[in-house]
Design a protein around this motif. Structure first.
Motif, short mmCIF file in Angstrom:
data_model
loop_
_atom_site.label_atom_id
_atom_site.label_comp_id
_atom_site.label_asym_id
_atom_site.label_seq_id
_atom_site.Cartn_x
_atom_site.Cartn_y
_atom_site.Cartn_z
N ALA A 40 28.48 26.10 49.29
CA ALA A 40 29.44 26.03 50.43
C ALA A 40 30.54 27.47 48.75
O ALA A 40 30.83 27.95 49.63
CB ALA A 40 30.29 24.98 50.86
N THR A 41 30.98 26.80 48.15
CA THR A 41 31.92 27.29 47.22
C THR A 41 31.29 28.69 47.00
O THR A 41 31.85 29.54 47.13
CB THR A 41 31.25 25.98 45.91
N GLN A 42 29.92 28.77 46.67
CA GLN A 42 29.36 30.12 46.44
C GLN A 42 29.51 31.03 47.71
O GLN A 42 29.75 32.00 47.52
CB GLN A 42 27.60 29.88 46.14
N SER A 43 29.27 30.43 48.72
CA SER A 43 29.57 31.38 50.37
C SER A 43 30.85 31.98 50.16
O SER A 43 31.22 32.49 50.37
CB SER A 43 29.41 30.31 51.01
N ALA A 44 31.64 30.74 49.61
CA ALA A 44 33.11 31.34 50.23
C ALA A 44 33.34 32.44 48.83
O ALA A 44 34.30 32.82 49.48
CB ALA A 44 34.30 29.90 49.52
N VAL A 45 33.40 31.88 47.70
CA VAL A 45 33.31 33.30 46.93
C VAL A 45 32.73 35.25 46.92
O VAL A 45 33.36 36.06 47.62
CB VAL A 45 32.77 32.77 45.24
N GLN A 46 31.53 34.37 47.63
CA GLN A 46 30.89 36.40 48.58
C GLN A 46 31.39 36.25 49.21
O GLN A 46 32.16 37.48 49.31
CB GLN A 46 29.41 35.10 48.58
N THR A 47 31.98 35.53 50.66
CA THR A 47 32.95 36.39 50.80
C THR A 47 33.85 36.59 50.66
O THR A 47 34.64 37.39 51.77
CB THR A 47 33.32 35.36 52.51
N THR A 48 34.39 35.78 50.29
CA THR A 48 36.08 36.48 49.46
C THR A 48 35.63 38.15 48.91
O THR A 48 36.35 38.85 48.95
CB THR A 48 36.56 36.05 48.50
N SER A 49 34.74 37.93 47.79
CA SER A 49 34.22 39.43 47.63
C SER A 49 33.81 40.57 48.72
O SER A 49 34.46 41.60 48.17
CB SER A 49 33.16 39.38 46.34
N PHE A 50 33.36 40.21 49.84
CA PHE A 50 33.29 41.10 50.55
C PHE A 50 34.20 41.55 51.95
O PHE A 50 34.53 42.88 51.90
CB PHE A 50 31.94 40.39 51.76
N THR A 51 34.74 40.82 51.94
CA THR A 51 35.89 40.87 52.74
C THR A 51 36.78 41.33 51.61
O THR A 51 38.10 42.68 51.67
CB THR A 51 37.25 39.16 52.73
N ALA A 52 37.80 41.90 49.92
CA ALA A 52 38.42 42.00 49.07
C ALA A 52 37.73 43.19 49.29
O ALA A 52 38.26 44.33 49.35
CB ALA A 52 38.12 41.71 47.74
N ARG A 53 35.99 43.68 49.57
CA ARG A 53 35.40 45.21 49.32
C ARG A 53 35.97 46.06 50.69
O ARG A 53 35.83 47.33 50.51
CB ARG A 53 34.14 45.50 48.56
N GLY A 54 35.34 44.95 51.13
CA GLY A 54 35.38 46.19 52.98
C GLY A 54 36.43 45.93 53.59
O GLY A 54 37.22 46.23 54.83
N VAL A 55 37.50 45.17 53.33
CA VAL A 55 38.72 45.31 53.85
C VAL A 55 40.43 45.06 53.07
O VAL A 55 40.83 45.98 53.39
CB VAL A 55 39.17 43.15 54.92
N VAL A 56 40.36 44.25 52.17
CA VAL A 56 41.22 44.26 51.55
C VAL A 56 41.92 45.70 50.42
O VAL A 56 42.57 46.74 50.85
CB VAL A 56 41.60 43.04 50.74
N GLU A 57 40.46 46.05 50.02
CA GLU A 57 40.86 47.46 49.13
C GLU A 57 41.01 48.47 49.87
O GLU A 57 42.20 49.31 49.22
CB GLU A 57 39.63 47.52 48.41
N PRO A 58 40.22 48.41 50.64
CA PRO A 58 41.11 50.28 51.84
C PRO A 58 42.34 50.29 52.20
O PRO A 58 42.44 51.76 52.19
CB PRO A 58 39.54 50.32 53.12
#
Length: 434
Positions: free
Chosen positions: A43-61
């Protein structure tokens, strides 16, 4: 000292079952712990992956210069996007940090513009643009507005603004979601594992019961053999004492009286010679009896002399009692010491019974070889007995024969007795020689 009681079959099975249940409980606890840990880590790894996808796909743009410079209109538009696309499910707080520790953005607007020192892990994640996770320390000042959520999991991901400036995205997840994932993993993997352990325990119980019964049966057999050996030893000592007292001691006492009478009297030379001749004869008889007794007490060395000479010694002692012996021991040569010892012990016991109980005039003693066995046959022409009542006649001298039969059976051989009143007795003993 009170005798030690051997555990029963049920007791042995109970011990095995209790030990199995204890091990099963320990394994169940270990599986539960490992499953929860694995689920939590996943679950922790899943949270890290979700945050990474959110960072690259939603936040950075959406991180343009206006947002980084905290322009109110740009922050409002950025906040709307974060609340719409990011703040969902167990994710309850988002922060964007500048390298100097300034909070560029937070969905809790009161934190925007505040400055706090970054930890070593946070600084490293920002520098290498990597990710790191940890349980929130709600006592830190920058986390004062998150205390209402309870225990949280923080995930940091290094990101870049549109103009290339490095920033740090921080996402807070409810820790309950992580523990629930661990429980879900436990619920998914533990039942089959525990079920397999329970099935293994249940399958082992019948085998354990069978093994316990076999152990108890063998133990009772050993105890029976030991008791037979003790009883046979006692009977042997009583027989030796009786033979010495009723035979040799009486003869030597009578001889002493005769010699004393001759010494104190005034016999002529003829009478003195007769007394001396009688004394010599009685001494020879006593020496022969002692020799036979010594053979009984300490048998010949079968390993060196072989079974044939040992049987010849027994036959000689029997012949001195007036019984004719037909000995055929040509096949006795070359037998293993263990087989020779068992056959000698059998012959010793049977011939002793012949002298004591059978009133036989002739005895046949034969040793033959058949395949991987050696067979001893002793056939007398005595008065015999009821063979069906052999067990009941243990006190009449046949107890030793029962003990010999047990020894033969223990060695993988066997003993058979055929007898009938007035028709003699035939004893056959078989031992393996391989």
């Amino acid at each position: 000292m009170s005798p030690v009681r051997s555990p029963s079959t049920a007791g042995l099975l109970a011990r095995f079952t209790i030990a199995g249940v204890v091990v099963l409980a320990a394994l169940a606890g270990l599986i539960a712990y490992l499953a929860r840990e694995a689920g939590t880590a996943q679950a922790t790894q899943s949270a890290v992956q979700t945050t990474s996808f959110t960072a690259r796909g939603v936040v950075e743009p959406r991180l343009d210069a206006a947002v980084v410079d905290r322009d109110p209109a740009a922050l409002t538009a950025f906040d709307t996007a974060i609340r719409r696309y990011v703040l969902q499910g167990s994710l309850v707080r988002v922060k964007v940090w500048a390298p100097d520790g300034t909070i560029v953005y937070s969905d809790a607007s009161a934190l925007i513009g505040e400055r706090y020192p970054l930890s070593a892990q946070e600084a490293e994640a920002l520098r290498v643009q990597g990710s790191v996770s940890e349980v929130s320390d709600l006592t830190r000042p920058e986390n004062r507005l998150e205390t209402s959520f309870g225990k949280l999991l923080e995930v940091y991901v290094g990101i870049r603004a549109a103009d290339g400036r490095p920033l740090l995205l921080e996402a807070y997840y409810r820790y309950d979601a992580v523990t629930q994932a661990g429980q879900a993993a436990w619920a998914r993997f533990a039942p089959p594992s525990l079920g397999a352990l329970v099935v293994l325990e249940v399958v082992q119980v019948p085998f354990a019961w069978s093994l316990a019964r076999r152990v108890r049966r063998q133990q009772r057999e050993r105890e029976r053999l030991l008791q037979h050996a003790v009883d046979a030893s006692d009977a042997e000592r009583r027989r030796i004492a009786r033979d010495l007292h009723d035979g040799i001691v009486q003869d030597l006492s009578g001889l002493t009286f005769s010699l004393d009478a001759a010494r104190l009297g005034t016999p002529d030379e003829t009478e003195r010679a007769a007394v001396i001749a009688d004394a010599a004869g009685r001494l020879r008889t006593s020496v022969g009896a002692l020799r036979s007794l010594l053979v009984d007490i300490y048998p010949p060395n079968l390993a060196e002399e072989g079974l044939g000479p040992a049987l010849a010694e027994l036959a000689g002692g029997l012949e001195r009692t007036g019984v004719a012996v037909d000995l055929d021991a040509d096949d006795a040569d070359g037998l293993p010491p263990a087989a020779s010892a068992l056959l000698f012990r059998t012959a010793q016991e049977v011939l002793r019974n012949v002298v004591t109980h059978s009133s036989a005039r002739a005895v046949l003693v034969r040793v033959t070889r058949a395949d991987s066995s050696a067979i001893l046959v002793i056939d007398d022409d005595g008065r015999g007995f009821d063979g069906d009542r052999l067990t009941e006649q243990a006190r009449d001298g046949h107890f030793g024969l029962r003990a010999v039969g047990d020894l033969l059976a223990e060695a993988g051989g066997g003993l058979s007795v055929r007898a009938a009143p007035g028709r003699g007795t035939r004893v056959e003993a078989e031992v393996p020689v391989s």
